[in-house]
Design a protein around this motif. Sequence first.
Motif, PDB file in Angstrom:
ATOM      1  N   ASN A  23       0.810  -1.225   0.000  1.00 41.32           N
ATOM      2  CA  ASN A  23       0.000   0.000   0.000  1.00 41.32           C
ATOM      3  C   ASN A  23       0.841   1.272   0.000  1.00 41.32           C
ATOM      4  O   ASN A  23       0.311   2.357  -0.260  1.00 41.32           O
ATOM      5  N   ARG A 121     -16.939   0.009  -2.743  1.00 41.92           N
ATOM      6  CA  ARG A 121     -15.753   0.806  -3.050  1.00 41.92           C
ATOM      7  C   ARG A 121     -16.015   1.907  -4.081  1.00 41.92           C
ATOM      8  O   ARG A 121     -15.418   1.924  -5.174  1.00 41.92           O
ATOM      9  N   PRO A 122     -16.887   2.848  -3.755  1.00 40.21           N
ATOM     10  CA  PRO A 122     -17.141   3.966  -4.668  1.00 40.21           C
ATOM     11  C   PRO A 122     -15.935   4.910  -4.731  1.00 40.21           C
ATOM     12  O   PRO A 122     -14.999   4.787  -3.945  1.00 40.21           O
ATOM     13  N   ILE A 123     -15.977   5.853  -5.683  1.00 33.68           N
ATOM     14  CA  ILE A 123     -14.850   6.779  -5.821  1.00 33.68           C
ATOM     15  C   ILE A 123     -15.306   8.232  -5.682  1.00 33.68           C
ATOM     16  O   ILE A 123     -14.614   9.146  -6.110  1.00 33.68           O
ATOM     17  N   ASP A 124     -16.472   8.433  -5.067  1.00 31.49           N
ATOM     18  CA  ASP A 124     -17.013   9.788  -4.963  1.00 31.49           C
ATOM     19  C   ASP A 124     -16.086  10.756  -4.214  1.00 31.49           C
ATOM     20  O   ASP A 124     -16.006  11.938  -4.557  1.00 31.49           O
ATOM     21  N   ILE A 125     -15.371  10.265  -3.212  1.00 32.06           N
ATOM     22  CA  ILE A 125     -14.510  11.169  -2.429  1.00 32.06           C
ATOM     23  C   ILE A 125     -13.309  11.616  -3.278  1.00 32.06           C
ATOM     24  O   ILE A 125     -12.880  12.775  -3.210  1.00 32.06           O
ATOM     25  N   HIS A 126     -12.799  10.687  -4.075  1.00 26.26           N
ATOM     26  CA  HIS A 126     -11.703  11.041  -5.000  1.00 26.26           C
ATOM     27  C   HIS A 126     -12.170  12.145  -5.957  1.00 26.26           C
ATOM     28  O   HIS A 126     -11.471  13.137  -6.187  1.00 26.26           O
ATOM     29  N   SER A 162     -10.671   8.866   3.591  1.00 28.82           N
ATOM     30  CA  SER A 162     -10.301   7.778   2.680  1.00 28.82           C
ATOM     31  C   SER A 162      -8.793   7.830   2.398  1.00 28.82           C
ATOM     32  O   SER A 162      -8.239   8.901   2.114  1.00 28.82           O
ATOM     33  N   VAL A 163      -8.179   6.656   2.452  1.00 29.93           N
ATOM     34  CA  VAL A 163      -6.730   6.591   2.200  1.00 29.93           C
ATOM     35  C   VAL A 163      -6.443   6.993   0.760  1.00 29.93           C
ATOM     36  O   VAL A 163      -5.636   7.887   0.472  1.00 29.93           O
ATOM     37  N   GLY A 164      -7.129   6.331  -0.171  1.00 27.33           N
ATOM     38  CA  GLY A 164      -6.864   6.588  -1.586  1.00 27.33           C
ATOM     39  C   GLY A 164      -7.197   8.015  -1.994  1.00 27.33           C
ATOM     40  O   GLY A 164      -6.464   8.636  -2.772  1.00 27.33           O
ATOM     41  N   THR A 304      -8.497  -2.740   9.108  1.00 30.96           N
ATOM     42  CA  THR A 304      -9.446  -3.636   8.446  1.00 30.96           C
ATOM     43  C   THR A 304      -8.715  -4.757   7.703  1.00 30.96           C
ATOM     44  O   THR A 304      -9.208  -5.874   7.610  1.00 30.96           O
ATOM     45  N   ASP A 305      -7.509  -4.466   7.199  1.00 37.59           N
ATOM     46  CA  ASP A 305      -6.761  -5.489   6.464  1.00 37.59           C
ATOM     47  C   ASP A 305      -6.310  -6.650   7.358  1.00 37.59           C
ATOM     48  O   ASP A 305      -5.889  -7.689   6.852  1.00 37.59           O
ATOM     49  N   ILE A 327     -15.028  -0.441   8.332  1.00 36.69           N
ATOM     50  CA  ILE A 327     -14.512   0.274   7.156  1.00 36.69           C
ATOM     51  C   ILE A 327     -15.177  -0.201   5.862  1.00 36.69           C
ATOM     52  O   ILE A 327     -15.654   0.600   5.074  1.00 36.69           O
ATOM     53  N   PHE A 328     -15.186  -1.510   5.651  1.00 36.21           N
ATOM     54  CA  PHE A 328     -15.803  -2.041   4.426  1.00 36.21           C
ATOM     55  C   PHE A 328     -17.068  -2.826   4.777  1.00 36.21           C
ATOM     56  O   PHE A 328     -17.102  -3.531   5.777  1.00 36.21           O
TER      57      PHE A 328
HETATM   58  C1  UD1 Z   1      -6.714   1.457   1.222  1.00 35.25           C
HETATM   59  C2  UD1 Z   1      -5.849   0.227   1.181  1.00 35.25           C
HETATM   60  C3  UD1 Z   1      -6.617  -0.981   1.688  1.00 35.25           C
HETATM   61  C4  UD1 Z   1      -7.203  -0.706   3.053  1.00 35.25           C
HETATM   62  C5  UD1 Z   1      -8.000   0.595   3.048  1.00 35.25           C
HETATM   63  C6  UD1 Z   1      -8.481   0.996   4.427  1.00 35.25           C
HETATM   64  C7  UD1 Z   1      -4.368   0.654  -0.681  1.00 35.25           C
HETATM   65  C8  UD1 Z   1      -3.944   0.258  -2.060  1.00 35.25           C
HETATM   66  N1  UD1 Z   1      -5.412  -0.012  -0.184  1.00 35.25           N
HETATM   67  O1  UD1 Z   1      -7.801   1.225   0.331  1.00 35.25           O
HETATM   68  O2  UD1 Z   1      -5.719  -2.089   1.762  1.00 35.25           O
HETATM   69  O3  UD1 Z   1      -8.054  -1.776   3.420  1.00 35.25           O
HETATM   70  O4  UD1 Z   1      -7.189   1.677   2.541  1.00 35.25           O
HETATM   71  O5  UD1 Z   1      -7.410   1.106   5.313  1.00 35.25           O
HETATM   72  O6  UD1 Z   1      -3.759   1.481  -0.042  1.00 35.25           O
HETATM   73  N2  UD1 Z   1     -14.970   5.236   0.188  1.00 35.25           N
HETATM   74  C9  UD1 Z   1     -16.045   5.911  -0.359  1.00 35.25           C
HETATM   75  N3  UD1 Z   1     -15.816   6.765  -1.411  1.00 35.25           N
HETATM   76  C10 UD1 Z   1     -14.566   6.954  -1.921  1.00 35.25           C
HETATM   77  C11 UD1 Z   1     -13.480   6.263  -1.350  1.00 35.25           C
HETATM   78  C12 UD1 Z   1     -13.708   5.405  -0.297  1.00 35.25           C
HETATM   79  O7  UD1 Z   1     -17.181   5.765   0.092  1.00 35.25           O
HETATM   80  O8  UD1 Z   1     -14.422   7.730  -2.862  1.00 35.25           O
HETATM   81  C13 UD1 Z   1     -15.204   4.293   1.299  1.00 35.25           C
HETATM   82  C14 UD1 Z   1     -14.852   2.848   0.891  1.00 35.25           C
HETATM   83  O9  UD1 Z   1     -15.914   2.238   0.207  1.00 35.25           O
HETATM   84  C15 UD1 Z   1     -14.577   2.211   2.226  1.00 35.25           C
HETATM   85  C16 UD1 Z   1     -13.947   3.363   3.023  1.00 35.25           C
HETATM   86  O10 UD1 Z   1     -14.310   4.565   2.359  1.00 35.25           O
HETATM   87  O11 UD1 Z   1     -15.777   1.825   2.836  1.00 35.25           O
HETATM   88  C17 UD1 Z   1     -12.440   3.273   3.128  1.00 35.25           C
HETATM   89  O12 UD1 Z   1     -11.868   3.301   1.853  1.00 35.25           O
HETATM   90  P1  UD1 Z   1     -10.436   3.928   1.543  1.00 35.25           P
HETATM   91  O13 UD1 Z   1      -9.842   4.473   2.813  1.00 35.25           O
HETATM   92  O14 UD1 Z   1     -10.549   4.822   0.378  1.00 35.25           O
HETATM   93  O15 UD1 Z   1      -9.622   2.643   1.140  1.00 35.25           O
HETATM   94  P2  UD1 Z   1      -8.718   2.435  -0.133  1.00 35.25           P
HETATM   95  O16 UD1 Z   1      -7.868   3.632  -0.370  1.00 35.25           O
HETATM   96  O17 UD1 Z   1      -9.552   1.912  -1.249  1.00 35.25           O
END
Ligand code: UD1
Length: 416
Positions: A23, A121-126, A162-164, A304-305, A327-328
């Motif tokens: 990650n 795993r939506p991308i709305d926050i991104h 959100s991490v990503g 969560t991992d 988280i998920f």
């Molecule tokens: C990263 C990690 C993953 C880890 C997760 C949480 C990487 C490559 N992956 O995933 O291993 O399990 O962090 O620690 O680093 N969400 C939204 N909208 C968004 C983005 C996220 O609703 O635009 C929600 C997701 O559905 C989830 C939560 O936010 O329920 C956490 O997601 P996020 O922190 O973004 O995890 P990732 O970056 O995908």
Amino acid sequence: MDSIQIDGGIPLQGQVRIQGSKNAALPVMAATVLINGRCLIENCPKITDVFQMQTLLESIGCRTWWEGHSLRIDATDVYDYRMPREAVKSMRSSISLLGPLLARNGEVFLYQPGGCVIGERPIDIHIHAMECLGVDFEEEEHYIHGTAARLTGANIFLKFPSVGATENAIMASVLAEGDTYIYPAAREPEIVALCDFLRRAGAIIEGDGTELILVKGVKTLHEACFRIPPDRIVAGTYITGCMLAGGSVFLGDAPVAQMAEVIKAAESMGVTFQDNSEGIFVQAPERLKTAGHIITGVYPGFPTDMQSMFLAAMCVADGKGILTEQIFENRFHVVDELRRMGARIDLRGDSAYTDGVLTLTGTDVHAEELRGGAALVMAGLGATGHTVVTGCEYICRGYENICRDLRELGARVYSI
Ligand code: UD1
């Protein structure tokens, strides 16, 4: 590698060095697109997610090559802002290229990313973070088209840390005009690793590791070399392996400071630890105690991992326990497979209720995702008889060579 066979019931003994973090590596690889030149990424794990990111980078014009465990990426000739649909669909982390491509080209075509069965795993926050910086999005049938004449610093409020999305916000704003504040930002160690890499390349970032990050936009970044830190989840996985199989192991390079909640949960189950500058010594008890209630959370909470591995451990702990996933929304795929091994788990809503049995029984089980798959291998280490885990291509996404590592710890584990 399709399947892994484990001859269980052998206490672990030995030492293994922990690989570089998946990650941390993926966003750092994506961030090289911001740099008009060559970067060197040392201690990069040789896992399929990294190979797929390498393929994606090559598809947009980067040149990449390995030197041992160092990956060189030359992003001088990035010419494309479309990523091949198949690569994007099979890997969630392709979303990491959103920010870098917008910063580099002012335009991006992104197919809806895929990758995992652990939730929507939506991308709305991104998308929201990019819009704050001035990007306009149009949604076409299967992809998103983003354009920005220029990126401008902004206050980015994330509805969830959100991490990503935090990573994308950072990567898009390092070359934006002016200052960007990101709040509440994810505080995961991988965010700090990404910022350390970007600072080496000339970015100005403050506050990473806290919930308020300030990025002061600069005009250009320069070539940089960066060493990927060790993987806290792989280290945690092998701790649970030792918990399930019994015995004692030394995990070289384990990032102990990033693992406080995991170590605390394991200690509550009777595991003892001793750490030094080179890693951590893990000693399993005769019989695990229940951890009571484990609740996953954002960093520095329980990751969560690590949830499915601790679920496996709780299944053989003395007493009843609860694991709540915050988280998920769909991360209990491993439950049915653990039940097939004799585990007593009751699934209600976002929680799994365990009632520990003395030992699990080896059988054929199937991995449906990365960490759940690793949990089944760990469960097999402590089970009686043979366990065969199929679907191991998921495990290869995050573990360089789980069979080799476990054999170094004395386990009888083979890829078949
Ligand atoms: C990263 C990690 C993953 C880890 C997760 C949480 C990487 C490559 N992956 O995933 O291993 O399990 O962090 O620690 O680093 N969400 C939204 N909208 C968004 C983005 C996220 O609703 O635009 C929600 C997701 O559905 C989830 C939560 O936010 O329920 C956490 O997601 P996020 O922190 O973004 O995890 P990732 O970056 O995908």
